[in-house]
Design a protein around this motif. Structure first.
Motif, mmCIF file in Angstrom:
data_model
loop_
_atom_site.group_PDB
_atom_site.id
_atom_site.type_symbol
_atom_site.label_atom_id
_atom_site.label_comp_id
_atom_site.label_asym_id
_atom_site.label_seq_id
_atom_site.Cartn_x
_atom_site.Cartn_y
_atom_site.Cartn_z
ATOM 1 N N GLY A 27 0.878 -1.135 0.017
ATOM 2 C CA GLY A 27 -0.024 0.089 0.033
ATOM 3 C C GLY A 27 0.968 1.248 -0.022
ATOM 4 O O GLY A 27 2.086 1.078 -0.260
ATOM 5 N N THR A 28 0.158 2.426 0.634
ATOM 6 C CA THR A 28 0.806 3.789 0.646
ATOM 7 C C THR A 28 1.041 4.067 1.983
ATOM 8 O O THR A 28 0.171 3.964 2.730
ATOM 9 C CB THR A 28 0.028 4.820 -0.330
ATOM 10 N N THR A 29 2.078 4.360 2.319
ATOM 11 C CA THR A 29 2.654 5.260 3.457
ATOM 12 C C THR A 29 2.840 6.540 3.577
ATOM 13 O O THR A 29 3.676 6.834 2.755
ATOM 14 C CB THR A 29 3.918 4.185 4.274
ATOM 15 N N VAL A 30 2.367 7.290 4.229
ATOM 16 C CA VAL A 30 2.539 8.953 4.471
ATOM 17 C C VAL A 30 3.159 9.125 5.725
ATOM 18 O O VAL A 30 2.645 8.842 6.822
ATOM 19 C CB VAL A 30 1.201 9.562 4.270
ATOM 20 N N VAL A 31 4.286 9.632 5.635
ATOM 21 C CA VAL A 31 5.099 9.993 6.815
ATOM 22 C C VAL A 31 4.665 11.627 7.009
ATOM 23 O O VAL A 31 4.671 12.239 6.318
ATOM 24 C CB VAL A 31 6.685 10.286 6.427
ATOM 25 N N SER A 32 3.971 11.455 8.206
ATOM 26 C CA SER A 32 3.487 12.959 8.793
ATOM 27 C C SER A 32 4.344 13.650 9.533
ATOM 28 O O SER A 32 4.189 15.094 9.862
ATOM 29 C CB SER A 32 2.120 12.589 9.395
ATOM 30 N N GLY A 33 5.056 13.154 10.286
ATOM 31 C CA GLY A 33 6.228 14.023 11.179
ATOM 32 C C GLY A 33 7.348 12.998 11.680
ATOM 33 O O GLY A 33 7.041 11.786 11.624
ATOM 34 N N ALA A 34 8.359 13.523 12.269
ATOM 35 C CA ALA A 34 9.429 13.029 12.834
ATOM 36 C C ALA A 34 10.109 13.800 13.677
ATOM 37 O O ALA A 34 10.033 15.080 13.517
ATOM 38 C CB ALA A 34 10.512 12.351 11.637
ATOM 39 N N VAL A 35 10.664 13.390 14.682
ATOM 40 C CA VAL A 35 11.541 14.131 15.681
ATOM 41 C C VAL A 35 12.801 13.296 15.986
ATOM 42 O O VAL A 35 12.872 12.132 16.261
ATOM 43 C CB VAL A 35 10.974 14.641 16.961
ATOM 44 N N VAL A 36 13.777 14.118 15.960
ATOM 45 C CA VAL A 36 15.046 13.345 16.551
ATOM 46 C C VAL A 36 15.655 14.331 17.752
ATOM 47 O O VAL A 36 15.354 15.260 17.927
ATOM 48 C CB VAL A 36 16.344 13.272 15.496
ATOM 49 N N ALA A 37 16.145 13.549 18.639
ATOM 50 C CA ALA A 37 16.618 14.207 19.805
ATOM 51 C C ALA A 37 17.842 13.762 20.125
ATOM 52 O O ALA A 37 18.440 12.593 19.889
ATOM 53 C CB ALA A 37 15.762 13.837 20.991
ATOM 54 N N ASN A 38 18.746 14.736 20.562
ATOM 55 C CA ASN A 38 20.063 14.485 20.995
ATOM 56 C C ASN A 38 20.353 14.358 22.342
ATOM 57 O O ASN A 38 20.595 15.331 22.941
ATOM 58 C CB ASN A 38 21.215 15.439 20.460
ATOM 59 N N VAL A 98 9.205 8.235 14.123
ATOM 60 C CA VAL A 98 8.576 8.759 12.987
ATOM 61 C C VAL A 98 7.162 8.170 13.259
ATOM 62 O O VAL A 98 6.880 7.122 13.442
ATOM 63 C CB VAL A 98 9.172 8.053 11.778
ATOM 64 N N ASP A 99 6.166 9.210 12.911
ATOM 65 C CA ASP A 99 4.613 8.979 12.727
ATOM 66 C C ASP A 99 4.239 9.050 11.160
ATOM 67 O O ASP A 99 4.955 9.722 10.409
ATOM 68 C CB ASP A 99 4.001 9.855 13.616
ATOM 69 N N GLY A 100 3.138 8.408 10.850
ATOM 70 C CA GLY A 100 2.326 8.617 9.570
ATOM 71 C C GLY A 100 1.086 7.857 9.544
ATOM 72 O O GLY A 100 0.734 7.417 10.650
ATOM 73 N N TYR A 101 0.856 7.661 8.357
ATOM 74 C CA TYR A 101 -0.331 6.865 8.008
ATOM 75 C C TYR A 101 -0.106 5.976 6.841
ATOM 76 O O TYR A 101 0.579 5.988 6.190
ATOM 77 C CB TYR A 101 -1.463 7.941 7.548
ATOM 78 N N MET A 102 -1.076 4.808 7.195
ATOM 79 C CA MET A 102 -1.141 3.705 6.187
ATOM 80 C C MET A 102 -2.248 3.718 5.563
ATOM 81 O O MET A 102 -3.147 3.769 6.183
ATOM 82 C CB MET A 102 -0.670 2.492 7.004
ATOM 83 N N LEU A 103 -2.095 3.784 4.166
ATOM 84 C CA LEU A 103 -3.324 3.874 3.250
ATOM 85 C C LEU A 103 -3.455 2.483 2.503
ATOM 86 O O LEU A 103 -2.597 2.086 2.001
ATOM 87 C CB LEU A 103 -3.355 4.946 2.191
ATOM 88 N N SER A 104 -4.795 1.901 2.674
ATOM 89 C CA SER A 104 -5.101 0.558 2.205
ATOM 90 C C SER A 104 -6.626 0.324 1.651
ATOM 91 O O SER A 104 -7.075 1.363 1.875
ATOM 92 C CB SER A 104 -4.768 -0.692 3.179
#
Length: 104
Positions: A27-38, A98-104
């Motif tokens: 299917g299709t995956t849409v990455v909606s947001g991500a965060v990196v922390a140090n 990393v967060d997002g949505y999966m479309l099916s």
């Protein structure tokens, strides 16, 4: 069509070597947001690439310094991925979600 919110990368600590952190499924995956922390005591360089299924990796973040104790929202990861596409990242000691949505 179903749209399902997902934690694509629930949380991982990156190493200094580039490695796969997420591979898109069917299917299709849409990455909606991500965060990196140090959480380390020194600035660390973050590198992120996208490898399209059957293609070669393309750096979308060649080397971004993340300050000690700092965070970054990584807007470059807001992408549409299809089956087999891979997110590859490195950054010794950085934490990535990393967060997002999966479309099916």
């Amino acid at each position: 069509m179903a749209v399902v919110a997902q934690s694509l990368v629930k949380g991982t600590t990156l190493t200094g070597d580039s490695s796969s952190v997420y591979t898109a499924g069917a299917g299709t995956t849409v990455v909606s947001g991500a965060v990196v922390a140090n959480p380390t005591g020194a600035a660390v360089s973050l590198t992120v690439s996208i490898q399209r299924s059957g293609g070669s990796a393309l750096e979308i973040i060649p080397a971004r310094a993340i300050a000690a104790g700092g965070t970054d929202l990584v807007p470059e990861l807001a992408r549409v991925l299809t089956a087999g596409d891979v997110i590859i990242a490195s950054g010794n000691g950085l934490n990535l979600v990393v967060d997002g949505y999966m479309l099916s």
